[in-house]
Scaffold this active site. Structure first.
Site, mmCIF file in Angstrom:
data_model
loop_
_atom_site.group_PDB
_atom_site.id
_atom_site.type_symbol
_atom_site.label_atom_id
_atom_site.label_comp_id
_atom_site.label_asym_id
_atom_site.label_seq_id
_atom_site.Cartn_x
_atom_site.Cartn_y
_atom_site.Cartn_z
ATOM 1 C CG HIS A 1 24.303 17.471 94.844
ATOM 2 N ND1 HIS A 1 24.986 17.390 94.134
ATOM 3 C CD2 HIS A 1 24.819 17.606 96.240
ATOM 4 C CE1 HIS A 1 25.772 17.419 94.343
ATOM 5 N NE2 HIS A 1 26.445 16.852 95.515
ATOM 6 C CG ASP B 1 30.043 15.470 94.768
ATOM 7 O OD1 ASP B 1 29.145 16.290 94.342
ATOM 8 O OD2 ASP B 1 31.106 15.603 96.542
ATOM 9 C CD GLU C 1 32.129 19.225 103.316
ATOM 10 O OE1 GLU C 1 31.981 18.383 102.894
ATOM 11 O OE2 GLU C 1 32.892 20.202 103.286
ATOM 12 C CG ASP C 2 27.324 20.020 103.678
ATOM 13 O OD1 ASP C 2 28.228 20.239 104.444
ATOM 14 O OD2 ASP C 2 26.945 20.025 102.329
HETATM 15 MN MN MN Z 1 27.808 16.986 96.915
#
Ligand code: MN
Length: 744
Positions: free
Chosen positions: A63, A153, A92-93
């Protein structure tokens, strides 16, 4: 890399290929340092996402690589954006912190990644999407690249939405068409906007989407032949200009074709401008205008122009930066063909907008439209008054999709306002003080009402009077966000000012009673069900509440600690007689018995739900449930005209809904039928087809004929979409019928 990746050999190859592909797609010059940084960002992202997979099952890292590629390839951004795109989901992840990124890549990149992370977080306001949009705009004015990467995105997420559950697809599509597509339009990212809208339509209205796609594919050959026939007589003549050029004829987007079909109410075969011919001339900036008009002259020598369809955005670009010369001419077989004439630079701006604008910074003949727009966005953001939903509505209405009008000050300076703007908007556009004190307006030397809608070329003269003040009804006379927010804040000030003397009066009274002022007012505000102290003072000012009235129902009590405070005088309890139940007006039932539905996976009987009357869903339709403020759940069709607005603004109230099993329930479906009125037998033929041949019940049927055409509305009772589609097909097959559409 030391880390063991949880991907297999084949996936590893896939990832490496995607990365190599990304490197090849970077168009701008790169230094050795850029290369090293990109490599490091890639390695960091691979490692950070190594444990994650997307909904589709593929390794997550694909991604960010794809997003980076969209940035480089389709938006034309450079190495910085590529690095940020690779890192956009890392903070964030995963365990990587912003500080790690700052240490490794410097503060410029960590700032952009921070912006991207912030855009994704914080979903808790009353309308999270609207709040989120305000956030998008704040990062936009800080560094436009944040939003450009966010666009990439979103584009990749939209392209790969297939793996998501249906209700999430609908939510994401709604947000995309409500927020991201207009923003892409405003930033001139034409290609991305077009793809957004096509992908949204594919989700919300798959049937029509695929039908148009199929039609386009089937007519491809004949269309190409026609385009050749149109172009070939032009080619020889364009050589005369002596500049390199190329001509293309490309079909318009499915979404825009669908809009034409809907707006003009014609079937696919009757939409003639399925494509536009584009002539792109490779000339230096100082020759652009001249050469475009030369080309125009040649085109209109060969094909007859329709003068009122000439649009000159070369002399005056659109406010989103678009520059081009458009004309519509009559081509072979008498068909209308749109021709767009522009330079290579204009073409790049037209397709990639703000992103291309960097390349040509300072080159254009026009003032910097983006900087001007960003300034206006900053101005709106600085206004603390509006609440998020209101703000989003205002912003959308005035800053995103609209075309504009060009008007002039008495000095001859041009001002650009959104289409539909009024003379009063113009006044606020000049200066907020001019707006506040606007007492009369002259347009082209004639007095006009303040709500006068401006037209291109109007010269506007504002007469001010220092005693003039905005009033509530001014809000109805403006459309621009700036004017609305200025009037609203002036109204607030005015209320405050009016309430001020009553605040003092109340204060004197309470001081006389020796009770705490603030605490007492808090109590009154609460008991009168108001929002603020200012509201209470204003209510006293308008006489809605009076001071003597207040003190009839309150008395002073003494606390144990000697403090004095206000309490409500208890009223004697009166036993109210039980009111007679009002006979409820019986509404004609829309359907017989309840059909079987699941809402969020649970049997719908557990909820209080009804079918929305704006779109009348039929069993088999794609649907969702929406929790209304006070009317329980409403079931809407996924392509209901209200769906986008509901999902984009109140996505958190949307629930998944689906039909289960077929039942004997019947639904009402409304059809619009048009065709050729070939005599009195038509009504009978239509009703005969439906009731005798298909055995369906017609609830109502109106038909009106004029000049050989008829238009009818038929309300049918059907069990499901299969029956409905069968009825539509049967009607379409009748000789005199040209269109049958379900009314949304
Ligand atoms: Mn993304």
């Amino acid at each position: 890399m030391a880390e063991v990746l949880t991907v297999n050999e084949e996936e590893k190859r896939l990832i490496q290929n995607a990365y190599r592909d990304l490197l090849r797609s970077i168009k701008s010059e790169m230094t050795e340092e850029d290369r090293i940084n990109i490599r490091q960002a890639y390695e960091l992202a691979v490692q950070a996402h190594s444990e994650q997979r997307r909904k589709s099952g593929e390794p997550y890292i694909l991604h960010p690589i794809a997003v980076a590629k969209i940035c480089a390839d389709e938006i034309g951004l450079g190495p910085t954006a590529v690095i940020c795109a690779l890192l956009h989901d890392v903070v964030e992840d995963t365990d990587v912190s912003l500080e790690d990124i700052r240490k490794k890549f410097g503060s410029r990149i960590s700032k952009i990644v921070d912006g991207l992370t912030k855009l994704d977080s914080a979903y808790n306001a009353e309308s999270p999407q609207a709040e989120n949009f305000r956030k998008v705009l704040s990062t936009l004015v800080e560094d436009v690249r944040v939003v450009l990467i966010k666009m990439a995105d979103r584009l990749h997420n939209m392209r790969t939405l297939g793996a998501m559950p249906r209700h999430k697809q609908l939510k994401i599509a709604a947000e995309t068409s409500y927020v991201y597509a207009p923003l892409a339009h405003r930033l001139g990212l034409h290609n991305i906007k077009t793809e957004y809208l096509d992908l949204c339509m594919k989700i919300t209205d798959p049937e029509n989407y695929h039908e148009i796609a199929r039609n386009l594919a089937e007519t491809k050959r004949s269309r190409e032949a026609y385009i050749n026939e149109f172009i070939s007589p032009l080619e020889g003549r364009l050589d005369e200009i002596g500049a390199p050029y190329h001509i293309t004829g490309r079909p318009k987007s499915i979404y825009s074709i669908w809009n034409k079909i809907k707006n003009k109410k014609v079937p696919f075969d009757e939409v003639y401008d399925l494509f536009a011919v584009r002539i792109i001339l490779d000339v230096p900036v100082d020759k652009e205008k001249l050469v475009c008009w030369q080309a125009y002259s040649i085109v209109t020598d060969v094909h007859t122009p329709i003068p009122e369809r000439l649009k000159d955005w070369v002399t005056t670009p659109k406010s989103n930066g678009y520059e081009s010369l458009h004309t519509t001419v009559i081509g072979p077989k008498g068909r209308y063909v749109e021709v767009q004439i522009r330079s290579t630079r204009m073409d790049e701006i037209a397709e990639r907008g703000y992103a291309a604008h960097w390349k040509y910074k300072g080159v254009s003949r026009h003032p910097d439209v983006y900087e001007r727009w960003l300034d206006s966005v900053r101005e709106i953001l600085e206004n603390p008054n509006s609440d998020a939903v209101e703000f989003l509505g205002d912003f959308r209405a005035n800053n995103l999709f609209n075309e504009e009008v060009f008007v002039y000050t008495p000095q001859g300076d041009m001002r650009i306002l959104p289409k539909g703007a009024t003379a009063l908007d113009f006044a606020f556009g000049i200066h907020s003080d001019v707006g506040y004190h606007c007492s009369a307006i002259k347009v082209n030397n004639k007095m006009v009402p303040m709500g006068y809608k401006l037209r291109n070329g109007d010269q506007v003269y504002i007469i001010t009077n220092k005693n003039q003040k905005p009033s509530e009804d001014w809000l109805k006379m403006v459309v621009t966000g700036k004017a609305r927010s200025k009037i609203r804040s002036a109204m607030k000030d005015e209320r405050r000012r009016k309430g001020e003397i009553w605040k003092e009066a109340l204060e004197r009274k309470l001081n006389g009673m020796k009770v705490d002022f603030d605490k007492s007012v808090d109590l009154l505000v609460k008991n009168y069900d108001m929002e603020s102290h200012a509201d209470l003072y204003y209510a006293i000012a308008t006489g809605e509440v009076t001071i003597p009235e207040i003190f009839k129902s309150y008395k002073v009590e003494l606390g144990k600690d000697g403090s004095r405070y206000l309490v409500e005088v208890e009223e004697p309890v009166v036993i109210q007689p039980v009111p007679e139940p009002k006979p409820r007006k019986q509404r004609k039932p829309k359907f017989t018995g309840k059909p079987r539905l699941l809402i969020n996976g649970e049997p719908a009987e557990r909820f209080n739900y009804t079918f929305a009357s704006c779109c009348n869903p039929v069993q088999g339709d794609d649907i969702f449930a929406y929790l209304t403020a006070n009317a329980g759940l409403k079931i809407h069709r996924a392509n209901c005209p209200n769906a986008t607005n509901l999902m984009a603004n109140y996505g958190y109230r949307v629930m998944k809904a689906e039909w289960i099993s077929t039942t004997d329930t019947t639904f009402v479906a409304d059809l619009r039928i048009t065709g050729i009125d070939d005599g009195p037998g038509i009504i009978e033929r239509l009703t005969n087809k439906i009731s005798t041949m298909l055995g369906l019940n017609i609830r109502s049927f109106n038909i009106a004929g004029h000049e050989g055409y008829f238009e009818g509305r038929m309300s049918l009772l059907v069990k499901n979409t299969d029956q409905l589609n069968m009825a539509i097909r049967a009607l379409k097959n009748l000789d005199s019928v040209s269109t049958v559409t379900r009314i949304e």
